[in-house]
Design an enzyme around this catalytic site. Structure first.
Site, PDB file in Angstrom:
ATOM      1  N   LYS A  22       0.828  -1.791   0.353  1.00 36.14           N
ATOM      2  CA  LYS A  22      -0.095  -0.212   0.323  1.00 36.14           C
ATOM      3  C   LYS A  22       1.033   1.079  -0.131  1.00 36.14           C
ATOM      4  CE  LYS A  22      -1.381   2.144   4.094  1.00 36.14           C
ATOM      5  NZ  LYS A  22      -1.127   2.815   4.525  1.00 36.14           N
ATOM      6  N   ASN A  23       1.985   1.551   0.465  1.00 36.48           N
ATOM      7  CA  ASN A  23       2.667   2.659   0.920  1.00 36.48           C
ATOM      8  C   ASN A  23       3.517   2.766  -0.365  1.00 36.48           C
ATOM      9  OD1 ASN A  23       1.397   2.808   2.992  1.00 36.48           O
ATOM     10  ND2 ASN A  23       2.356   2.666   4.636  1.00 36.48           N
ATOM     11  N   CYS A 116      -4.862  12.574  12.272  1.00 34.19           N
ATOM     12  CA  CYS A 116      -5.714  11.393  12.424  1.00 34.19           C
ATOM     13  C   CYS A 116      -5.531  10.708  14.254  1.00 34.19           C
ATOM     14  CB  CYS A 116      -4.980  11.054  11.392  1.00 34.19           C
ATOM     15  SG  CYS A 116      -3.659  10.586  11.832  1.00 34.19           S
ATOM     16  N   ARG A 121       0.478  14.713  12.822  1.00 36.74           N
ATOM     17  CA  ARG A 121       0.644  14.498  11.496  1.00 36.74           C
ATOM     18  C   ARG A 121       0.682  15.539  10.319  1.00 36.74           C
ATOM     19  NH1 ARG A 121      -1.894   9.012   9.338  1.00 36.74           N
ATOM     20  NH2 ARG A 121       0.378   9.054   8.476  1.00 36.74           N
ATOM     21  N   ASP A 304       4.339   0.828  12.235  1.00 38.00           N
ATOM     22  CA  ASP A 304       3.000  -0.371  11.788  1.00 38.00           C
ATOM     23  C   ASP A 304       3.086  -1.571  11.739  1.00 38.00           C
ATOM     24  OD1 ASP A 304       3.889   1.772   8.204  1.00 38.00           O
ATOM     25  OD2 ASP A 304       2.688   2.749  10.484  1.00 38.00           O
ATOM     26  N   ARG A 396      -8.349  -0.680   4.472  1.00 42.00           N
ATOM     27  CA  ARG A 396      -8.267   0.390   3.918  1.00 42.00           C
ATOM     28  C   ARG A 396      -6.325  -0.458   3.069  1.00 42.00           C
ATOM     29  NH1 ARG A 396      -7.476   6.342   6.830  1.00 42.00           N
ATOM     30  NH2 ARG A 396      -6.015   6.203   4.951  1.00 42.00           N
TER      31      ARG A 396
HETATM   32  C1  EPZ Z   1       4.420   7.018   6.669  1.00 41.10           C
HETATM   33  O1  EPZ Z   1       3.112   7.604   7.206  1.00 41.10           O
HETATM   34  C2  EPZ Z   1       3.326   6.410   6.022  1.00 41.10           C
HETATM   35  N1  EPZ Z   1       2.414   5.888   5.649  1.00 41.10           N
HETATM   36  C3  EPZ Z   1       2.819   5.373   7.865  1.00 41.10           C
HETATM   37  O2  EPZ Z   1       2.119   3.910   7.657  1.00 41.10           O
HETATM   38  C4  EPZ Z   1       3.991   5.347   9.034  1.00 41.10           C
HETATM   39  O3  EPZ Z   1       2.973   4.985   9.728  1.00 41.10           O
HETATM   40  C5  EPZ Z   1       4.426   6.187   8.089  1.00 41.10           C
HETATM   41  O4  EPZ Z   1       5.412   6.554   7.324  1.00 41.10           O
HETATM   42  C6  EPZ Z   1       6.088   6.011   9.702  1.00 41.10           C
HETATM   43  O5  EPZ Z   1       7.071   5.103   8.878  1.00 41.10           O
HETATM   44  C7  EPZ Z   1       2.365   5.684   3.727  1.00 41.10           C
HETATM   45  O6  EPZ Z   1       3.421   5.973   3.420  1.00 41.10           O
HETATM   46  C8  EPZ Z   1       1.258   6.127   3.039  1.00 41.10           C
HETATM   47  P1  EPZ Z   1       5.740  10.736   8.471  1.00 41.10           P
HETATM   48  P2  EPZ Z   1       3.937   9.508   6.858  1.00 41.10           P
HETATM   49  O7  EPZ Z   1       6.425  12.164   8.052  1.00 41.10           O
HETATM   50  O8  EPZ Z   1       4.489   9.807   6.246  1.00 41.10           O
HETATM   51  C9  EPZ Z   1       6.486  13.610  12.246  1.00 41.10           C
HETATM   52  C10 EPZ Z   1       0.312   2.745   8.086  1.00 41.10           C
HETATM   53  O9  EPZ Z   1      -0.480   1.979   9.101  1.00 41.10           O
HETATM   54  N2  EPZ Z   1       5.609  14.882  10.914  1.00 41.10           N
HETATM   55  O10 EPZ Z   1       7.087   9.218   8.606  1.00 41.10           O
HETATM   56  O11 EPZ Z   1       2.695  10.202   7.429  1.00 41.10           O
HETATM   57  C11 EPZ Z   1       5.176  13.174  12.189  1.00 41.10           C
HETATM   58  O12 EPZ Z   1       4.400  13.435  12.871  1.00 41.10           O
HETATM   59  C12 EPZ Z   1       0.498   4.194   7.980  1.00 41.10           C
HETATM   60  O13 EPZ Z   1      -0.362   2.256   7.034  1.00 41.10           O
HETATM   61  C13 EPZ Z   1       6.346  16.040  11.071  1.00 41.10           C
HETATM   62  O14 EPZ Z   1       6.470  16.355  12.035  1.00 41.10           O
HETATM   63  O15 EPZ Z   1       4.652   9.317   8.542  1.00 41.10           O
HETATM   64  C14 EPZ Z   1       5.173  11.578  13.208  1.00 41.10           C
HETATM   65  O16 EPZ Z   1       5.206  11.838  14.037  1.00 41.10           O
HETATM   66  C15 EPZ Z   1       0.300   4.662   9.368  1.00 41.10           C
HETATM   67  N3  EPZ Z   1       6.101  16.894   9.956  1.00 41.10           N
HETATM   68  C16 EPZ Z   1       6.220  11.277  11.917  1.00 41.10           C
HETATM   69  O17 EPZ Z   1       7.058  12.381  11.651  1.00 41.10           O
HETATM   70  C17 EPZ Z   1       6.183  16.242   8.694  1.00 41.10           C
HETATM   71  O18 EPZ Z   1       6.374  17.100   8.109  1.00 41.10           O
HETATM   72  C18 EPZ Z   1       6.637  10.414  11.010  1.00 41.10           C
HETATM   73  O19 EPZ Z   1       5.995  10.975  10.557  1.00 41.10           O
HETATM   74  C19 EPZ Z   1       6.334  14.647   8.417  1.00 41.10           C
HETATM   75  C20 EPZ Z   1       6.527  14.255   9.874  1.00 41.10           C
END
Ligand code: EPZ
Length: 422
Positions: A22-23, A116, A121, A304, A396
């Site tokens: 998915k990701n 969410c 996020r 995850d 999803r």
């Molecule tokens: C990706 O989400 C994945 N989704 C998530 O999978 C996964 O849990 C996550 O990476 C971490 O591995 C997809 O790839 C579609 P991050 P993402 O940006 O990119 C903070 C699932 O279950 N952050 O790596 O949204 C954020 O709040 C989903 O399949 C900022 O502060 O996650 C988090 O605490 C859930 N500012 C941390 O960084 C930003 O601009 C990591 O988030 C971006 C992120």
């Protein structure tokens, strides 16, 4: 809304096949916006989020055709630049259309995804990087409005590791003038899969899989033609299913090279792994041993998989410690696991899980994608019947998970949730 009804206690024995990731699929679909042509994605999972992303690309002017596990995305003549709130609010990953739109069409109006269940996020790193590349960024009415005549290469150090932040900026940089360096970049396999597909379509990206990615901008991109990598989180979830039911599952297409942290922990817990030509055979004969898990960016233990290993530890022979370091609110499944008889103490983002001899079926409710997977796993092992509400969360990210589990001996059926009494 549907619910899953699961009668626990049946060891899973048989074979499951892992679907496309998915990701990886979601950013790959957005990457088709960088070119003007008919892209072809293969090994695409049949998921709610993929269908949602298809709708978004349609709103942006692309023509999306699904044929089995193949997607054809034609962006010729597509000129839309707005990702509307009603779509983005159902799927945060929509935000990865931002980079490609600004890079290819010079503008984008993307609804802020909002928080969410698992956390706030924010997307500040995405926006900081686009600004560094010369985009004008405004936040108005809950939308990010970004514009640039042509993005220019920049040297960007991200404050934290962000998967979709890295993907958004990498895609934006592909069509920028000059070279972009992304430092403190995410190393997830899904980022690597995206880069492979982009390079095959004309991009010039190097360093993917390390913390420093270099992208030499090109003037135009061709359509993508790519087979999506296997879903490491789906594979890890079925490994836990084999362990928690003390069964024996052959998992075909499991990307073991992307699961070293997960396999390492599951081996520590006592699960047995055997490579065969048909796939990896995962089995367990007794209760799992307790383990200490700290989630982290790849190649650390994936956040995850945190809820799924917690379900396994709820039946371990001792006390486990599980620390969630990525999201500030990703332990909500503990309250639902407690309803099944788990003994879990949470302090901040750390859960201490005291293994119970058995769990008991009960009505529970899914709150997010991986929490629902955790409840399915616990229900498979619990004595009696478990009712899991809001199963749309599961759909999803897991392709036909009930059918795949039934084929391996699980007793599961799906039914409409009864109307609330009173
Ligand atoms: C990706 O989400 C994945 N989704 C998530 O999978 C996964 O849990 C996550 O990476 C971490 O591995 C997809 O790839 C579609 P991050 P993402 O940006 O990119 C903070 C699932 O279950 N952050 O790596 O949204 C954020 O709040 C989903 O399949 C900022 O502060 O996650 C988090 O605490 C859930 N500012 C941390 O960084 C930003 O601009 C990591 O988030 C971006 C992120």
């Amino acid at each position: 809304m549907d619910r899953l009804v699961i009668e626990g206690g049946h060891p899973l024995v048989g074979r499951v096949r892992v679907s496309g990731a998915k990701n990886a699929t979601l950013p790959l679909m957005c990457a088709t916006l960088l070119g003007s042509g008919r892209s072809h994605l293969r090994n695409v999972p049949d998921l709610r989020d993929v269908r949602t992303m298809g709708k978004l690309l349609g709103v942006l002017g692309a023509r999306v055709d699904a044929k089995g596990d193949e997607l054809f995305i034609d962006t010729v003549g597509a000129e839309g630049v707005e990702a509307p709130y009603d779509l983005v609010k159902t799927m945060r990953a929509s935000v990865v259309c931002l980079g490609p739109l600004v890079a290819k069409r010079g503008q984008a109006r993307v609804s802020l995804p909002g928080g969410c269940a698992i956390g706030e996020r924010p997307i500040d790193q995405h926006l900081k990087g686009l600004s560094a590349m010369g985009a004008k960024i405004e936040l108005t009415g809950g939308y990010v409005v970004a514009s640039a005549k042509r993005l220019k290469g920049a040297d960007i150090t991200m404050d934290l590791v962000t998967v979709t932040g890295t993907e958004n900026l990498m895609m934006a940089a592909v069509l920028a003038k000059g070279t972009t360096t992304l430092r403190n970049a995410a190393r997830e396999p899904e980022v690597m899969d995206l880069a492979r597909a982009l390079n095959a379509a004309g991009a010039r990206i190097s360093g993917v899989g390390t913390a420093t990615i270099v992208i030499k901008g090109v003037d135009e991109m061709g359509p993508l033609d790519h087979a999506v990598m296997a879903d490491r989180i789906e594979a890890g979830t079925y490994m836990v299913a084999a362990g928690i039911t003390r069964g024996e599952l052959t998992i075909a297409e499991a990307p073991l090279e992307h699961l070293t942290a997960v396999v390492g922990k599951l081996k520590e817990a006592g699960l047995r792994f055997q490579q065969t030509p048909k796939g990896v055979v995962v089995s367990a004969r007794r209760a799992p041993r307790p383990v200490h898990v700290i989630t982290g960016p790849y190649p650390g233990f994936p956040t995850d998989m945190q809820a799924q290993i917690m379900a396994l530890m709820a039946l371990s022979t001792g006390s486990s410690v599980i620390q969630e370091t990525i999201f500030e609110n990703r332990l909500m499944h503990t309250s639902e696991l407690r309803r099944l008889g788990a003994s879990i103490e949470v302090t901040g983002s750390t859960a201490v899980v005291k293994g119970a001899r058995r769990l008991h079926g009960a009505p529970v409710m899914a709150t997010d994608l991986r929490a629902s997977a955790c409840l399915v796993l616990a229900a498979l092992a619990a004595e009696g019947t478990t009712y899991i509400g809001r199963v749309y969360h599961l759909d999803r990210g897991y392709e036909r998970i009930d059918q795949k589990l039934i084929a391996a001996g699980a007793s599961i059926h799906r039914e409409p949730e009864p109307k609330a009494q009173g």
